[in-house]
Design a protein around this motif. Structure first.
Motif, PDB file in Angstrom:
ATOM      1  N   GLN A 198      26.552 -20.261 -29.990  1.00  0.00           N
ATOM      2  CA  GLN A 198      25.090 -20.400 -30.074  1.00  0.00           C
ATOM      3  C   GLN A 198      24.679 -21.530 -30.995  1.00  0.00           C
ATOM      4  OE1 GLN A 198      24.424 -16.329 -31.113  1.00  0.00           O
ATOM      5  NE2 GLN A 198      24.039 -15.673 -29.000  1.00  0.00           N
ATOM      6  N   GLU A 199      25.498 -21.834 -32.018  1.00  0.00           N
ATOM      7  CA  GLU A 199      25.203 -22.956 -32.907  1.00  0.00           C
ATOM      8  C   GLU A 199      25.284 -24.280 -32.165  1.00  0.00           C
ATOM      9  OE1 GLU A 199      27.796 -22.772 -36.234  1.00  0.00           O
ATOM     10  OE2 GLU A 199      26.864 -20.978 -37.098  1.00  0.00           O
ATOM     11  N   GLU A 200      26.087 -24.311 -31.095  1.00  0.00           N
ATOM     12  CA  GLU A 200      26.259 -25.537 -30.318  1.00  0.00           C
ATOM     13  C   GLU A 200      25.346 -25.589 -29.095  1.00  0.00           C
ATOM     14  OE1 GLU A 200      28.309 -27.932 -31.317  1.00  0.00           O
ATOM     15  OE2 GLU A 200      28.896 -26.708 -33.056  1.00  0.00           O
ATOM     16  N   ASP A 201      24.592 -24.519 -28.873  1.00  0.00           N
ATOM     17  CA  ASP A 201      23.809 -24.388 -27.639  1.00  0.00           C
ATOM     18  C   ASP A 201      22.323 -24.568 -27.941  1.00  0.00           C
ATOM     19  OD1 ASP A 201      22.756 -23.798 -25.187  1.00  0.00           O
ATOM     20  OD2 ASP A 201      23.438 -21.717 -25.137  1.00  0.00           O
ATOM     21  N   ARG A 202      21.732 -25.640 -27.400  1.00  0.00           N
ATOM     22  CA  ARG A 202      20.330 -25.930 -27.656  1.00  0.00           C
ATOM     23  C   ARG A 202      19.385 -24.980 -26.925  1.00  0.00           C
ATOM     24  NH1 ARG A 202      20.164 -32.195 -26.222  1.00  0.00           N
ATOM     25  NH2 ARG A 202      21.510 -31.381 -24.578  1.00  0.00           N
ATOM     26  N   THR A 203      19.912 -24.228 -25.959  1.00  0.00           N
ATOM     27  CA  THR A 203      19.042 -23.296 -25.225  1.00  0.00           C
ATOM     28  C   THR A 203      18.905 -21.958 -25.944  1.00  0.00           C
ATOM     29  OG1 THR A 203      20.824 -22.296 -23.894  1.00  0.00           O
ATOM     30  CG2 THR A 203      19.835 -24.337 -23.063  1.00  0.00           C
ATOM     31  N   PHE A 204      19.665 -21.749 -27.006  1.00  0.00           N
ATOM     32  CA  PHE A 204      19.624 -20.483 -27.735  1.00  0.00           C
ATOM     33  C   PHE A 204      18.320 -20.375 -28.515  1.00  0.00           C
ATOM     34  CE2 PHE A 204      20.739 -18.298 -31.850  1.00  0.00           C
ATOM     35  CZ  PHE A 204      20.697 -17.012 -31.329  1.00  0.00           C
ATOM     36  N   ARG A 205      17.567 -19.281 -28.268  1.00  0.00           N
ATOM     37  CA  ARG A 205      16.294 -19.062 -28.952  1.00  0.00           C
ATOM     38  C   ARG A 205      16.283 -17.775 -29.770  1.00  0.00           C
ATOM     39  NH1 ARG A 205      16.154 -23.468 -27.631  1.00  0.00           N
ATOM     40  NH2 ARG A 205      14.644 -24.619 -26.374  1.00  0.00           N
ATOM     41  N   GLY A 206      17.288 -16.957 -29.628  1.00  0.00           N
ATOM     42  CA  GLY A 206      17.338 -15.705 -30.372  1.00  0.00           C
ATOM     43  C   GLY A 206      16.181 -14.795 -30.010  1.00  0.00           C
ATOM     44  N   ALA A 207      15.591 -14.172 -31.027  1.00  0.00           N
ATOM     45  CA  ALA A 207      14.495 -13.222 -30.802  1.00  0.00           C
ATOM     46  C   ALA A 207      13.254 -13.896 -30.241  1.00  0.00           C
ATOM     47  CB  ALA A 207      14.150 -12.511 -32.111  1.00  0.00           C
ATOM     48  N   LEU A 208      13.161 -15.236 -30.359  1.00  0.00           N
ATOM     49  CA  LEU A 208      11.994 -15.959 -29.854  1.00  0.00           C
ATOM     50  C   LEU A 208      12.124 -16.299 -28.371  1.00  0.00           C
ATOM     51  CD1 LEU A 208      11.452 -18.436 -32.843  1.00  0.00           C
ATOM     52  CD2 LEU A 208      10.314 -16.244 -32.415  1.00  0.00           C
ATOM     53  N   GLY A 209      13.269 -16.023 -27.801  1.00  0.00           N
ATOM     54  CA  GLY A 209      13.488 -16.350 -26.398  1.00  0.00           C
ATOM     55  C   GLY A 209      12.584 -15.561 -25.466  1.00  0.00           C
ATOM     56  N   ARG A 210      12.167 -16.205 -24.385  1.00  0.00           N
ATOM     57  CA  ARG A 210      11.290 -15.555 -23.408  1.00  0.00           C
ATOM     58  C   ARG A 210      12.064 -14.848 -22.313  1.00  0.00           C
ATOM     59  NH1 ARG A 210       7.730 -20.613 -21.780  1.00  0.00           N
ATOM     60  NH2 ARG A 210       9.831 -21.496 -21.889  1.00  0.00           N
ATOM     61  N   SER A 211      13.371 -15.105 -22.210  1.00  0.00           N
ATOM     62  CA  SER A 211      14.213 -14.475 -21.193  1.00  0.00           C
ATOM     63  C   SER A 211      15.522 -14.035 -21.824  1.00  0.00           C
ATOM     64  CB  SER A 211      14.500 -15.452 -20.047  1.00  0.00           C
ATOM     65  OG  SER A 211      15.300 -16.533 -20.515  1.00  0.00           O
ATOM     66  N   ASP A 212      16.274 -13.232 -21.094  1.00  0.00           N
ATOM     67  CA  ASP A 212      17.575 -12.786 -21.611  1.00  0.00           C
ATOM     68  C   ASP A 212      18.491 -13.972 -21.879  1.00  0.00           C
ATOM     69  OD1 ASP A 212      16.762 -10.182 -21.476  1.00  0.00           O
ATOM     70  OD2 ASP A 212      17.688  -9.777 -19.523  1.00  0.00           O
ATOM     71  N   VAL A 213      18.446 -14.976 -20.992  1.00  0.00           N
ATOM     72  CA  VAL A 213      19.303 -16.153 -21.161  1.00  0.00           C
ATOM     73  C   VAL A 213      18.935 -16.893 -22.439  1.00  0.00           C
ATOM     74  CG1 VAL A 213      19.975 -18.370 -20.187  1.00  0.00           C
ATOM     75  CG2 VAL A 213      19.727 -16.387 -18.686  1.00  0.00           C
ATOM     76  N   ARG A 215      17.483 -15.657 -25.082  1.00  0.00           N
ATOM     77  CA  ARG A 215      17.745 -14.850 -26.278  1.00  0.00           C
ATOM     78  C   ARG A 215      19.211 -14.902 -26.707  1.00  0.00           C
ATOM     79  NH1 ARG A 215      13.267 -11.868 -24.343  1.00  0.00           N
ATOM     80  NH2 ARG A 215      14.485 -10.762 -22.757  1.00  0.00           N
ATOM     81  N   ILE A 216      20.138 -15.083 -25.748  1.00  0.00           N
ATOM     82  CA  ILE A 216      21.555 -15.182 -26.133  1.00  0.00           C
ATOM     83  C   ILE A 216      22.084 -16.604 -25.958  1.00  0.00           C
ATOM     84  CG2 ILE A 216      22.035 -12.777 -25.563  1.00  0.00           C
ATOM     85  CD1 ILE A 216      23.372 -13.735 -22.990  1.00  0.00           C
ATOM     86  N   GLY A 217      21.323 -17.467 -25.284  1.00  0.00           N
ATOM     87  CA  GLY A 217      21.763 -18.834 -25.043  1.00  0.00           C
ATOM     88  C   GLY A 217      22.485 -18.939 -23.714  1.00  0.00           C
ATOM     89  N   ARG A 218      22.284 -20.070 -23.040  1.00  0.00           N
ATOM     90  CA  ARG A 218      22.883 -20.229 -21.712  1.00  0.00           C
ATOM     91  C   ARG A 218      24.405 -20.267 -21.767  1.00  0.00           C
ATOM     92  NH1 ARG A 218      20.111 -24.319 -20.039  1.00  0.00           N
ATOM     93  NH2 ARG A 218      18.588 -23.142 -18.808  1.00  0.00           N
ATOM     94  N   ALA A 219      24.964 -20.827 -22.833  1.00  0.00           N
ATOM     95  CA  ALA A 219      26.419 -20.945 -22.923  1.00  0.00           C
ATOM     96  C   ALA A 219      27.074 -19.566 -23.045  1.00  0.00           C
ATOM     97  CB  ALA A 219      26.811 -21.829 -24.108  1.00  0.00           C
ATOM     98  N   VAL A 220      26.517 -18.700 -23.896  1.00  0.00           N
ATOM     99  CA  VAL A 220      27.060 -17.347 -24.029  1.00  0.00           C
ATOM    100  C   VAL A 220      26.856 -16.572 -22.738  1.00  0.00           C
ATOM    101  CG1 VAL A 220      26.754 -15.119 -25.193  1.00  0.00           C
ATOM    102  CG2 VAL A 220      26.850 -17.226 -26.530  1.00  0.00           C
ATOM    103  N   TRP A 221      25.683 -16.742 -22.139  1.00  0.00           N
ATOM    104  CA  TRP A 221      25.400 -16.052 -20.870  1.00  0.00           C
ATOM    105  C   TRP A 221      26.405 -16.469 -19.802  1.00  0.00           C
ATOM    106  CZ3 TRP A 221      23.966 -18.073 -16.073  1.00  0.00           C
ATOM    107  CH2 TRP A 221      23.577 -17.128 -15.125  1.00  0.00           C
ATOM    108  N   ALA A 222      26.663 -17.784 -19.681  1.00  0.00           N
ATOM    109  CA  ALA A 222      27.605 -18.280 -18.673  1.00  0.00           C
ATOM    110  C   ALA A 222      29.020 -17.782 -18.961  1.00  0.00           C
ATOM    111  CB  ALA A 222      27.576 -19.808 -18.643  1.00  0.00           C
ATOM    112  N   LEU A 223      29.377 -17.750 -20.259  1.00  0.00           N
ATOM    113  CA  LEU A 223      30.714 -17.271 -20.628  1.00  0.00           C
ATOM    114  C   LEU A 223      30.882 -15.806 -20.240  1.00  0.00           C
ATOM    115  CD1 LEU A 223      33.320 -18.234 -22.092  1.00  0.00           C
ATOM    116  CD2 LEU A 223      32.385 -17.172 -24.151  1.00  0.00           C
TER     117      LEU A 223
END
Length: 264
Positions: A198-213, A215-223
């Motif tokens: 998540q530190e390397e993933d610019r899509t990671f928004r954490g609790a501020l994220g508007r979607s599940d992806v 909130r955890i980041g696209r890289a973690v989601w894809a993994l």
């Protein structure tokens, strides 16, 4: 049923030697407990089926017409059971052959659990294997993905990958001695790995994220989806540009995983 039809039905069965009947009623007792197995149409009868077959033969030989008819009904019921067993055996053989052939193409063949098609073959191509075959990921990235999958499956992803590290209310009764400790260690390892990703993933928004992806980041989601669950890019999106974005995010996750697992 005509006499000719009854004669044909009887000819379909290889007649075993009849057991010796003890008693005067229809409850058959067999004096010889070592009666040879009975095989009909290539199917070995179960003990119960063999007894019923012998009983049906005895009834058919009875001079009473009503008893003969009951014997023919027993044979018809047995015939239906054999049809079902032959069909199941053929389906199992076909499925095994299909699994072997499709494994060469990177496909995993299972069976559908959907009520309308329960038991039917269902193909799913392993996402990591597909990307490796296509040259989209390296062998090191592929190995890292498989290591992550081992942890993902261990942690029972249906109940979330990152529950509290210490949950005193949950009793783990599987895996033998030390399993709870091992599972806790892998939970913490995966949590640290995903935090690194998540530190390397610019899509990671954490609790501020508007979607599940987000909130955890696209890289973690894809993994999780591809390395953890074995999903294929084609099943995740029908858009070529979206699949490219997911693939790039996955590579970020796999590179971090390779470092965490000591593969680089």
């Amino acid at each position: 049923m005509s006499k000719a039809d009854r004669r044909k039905k009887r000819q379909r069965y290889a007649k075993p030697s009849l057991p010796r009947v003890i008693g005067a009623n229809d409850n058959i007792a067999v004096a010889n407990d070592n009666m040879a197995p009975v095989t009909i149409r290539g199917v070995t009868l179960t003990e119960g089926q063999a007894w019923r077959f012998a009983d049906a033969e005895r009834r058919i030989a009875d001079p009473d017409l009503a008893v003969q008819r009951s014997g023919h009904r027993m044979l018809e019921a047995l015939d239906a059971e054999l049809d079902a067993r032959i069909a199941d055996r053929a389906a199992a053989a076909d499925l095994e052959e299909l699994r072997g052939l499709e494994a060469l193409r990177g496909l995993t063949i299972g069976t559908s659990k959907h009520e309308a098609s329960k038991g039917a073959p269902r193909a799913s191509r392993d996402g990591l294997e597909t990307l490796l075959t296509a040259g989209s990921i390296t062998r090191t990235q592929h190995a890292a993905g498989l290591r992550y999958r081992d942890d993902y499956e261990l942690l029972d992803p249906g109940k979330s990958l990152t529950p509290p590290s210490i949950d005193q209310t949950r009793k783990i009764t599987r895996g033998g001695d030390g399993f709870a400790q091992k599972r806790r260690e892998r939970e913490e390892f995966v949590r640290d790995l995903e935090a690194m990703i998540q530190e390397e993933d610019r899509t990671f928004r954490g609790a501020l994220g508007r979607s599940d992806v987000e909130r955890i980041g696209r890289a973690v989601w894809a993994l999780r989806e591809i390395a953890g669950k074995g999903a294929n890019l084609l099943t995740l999106s029908s858009s070529g540009s979206t699949r490219t974005t997911i693939s790039e995010a996955l590579i970020v996750g796999l590179d971090c995983a390779a470092i965490a697992y000591g593969l680089e």
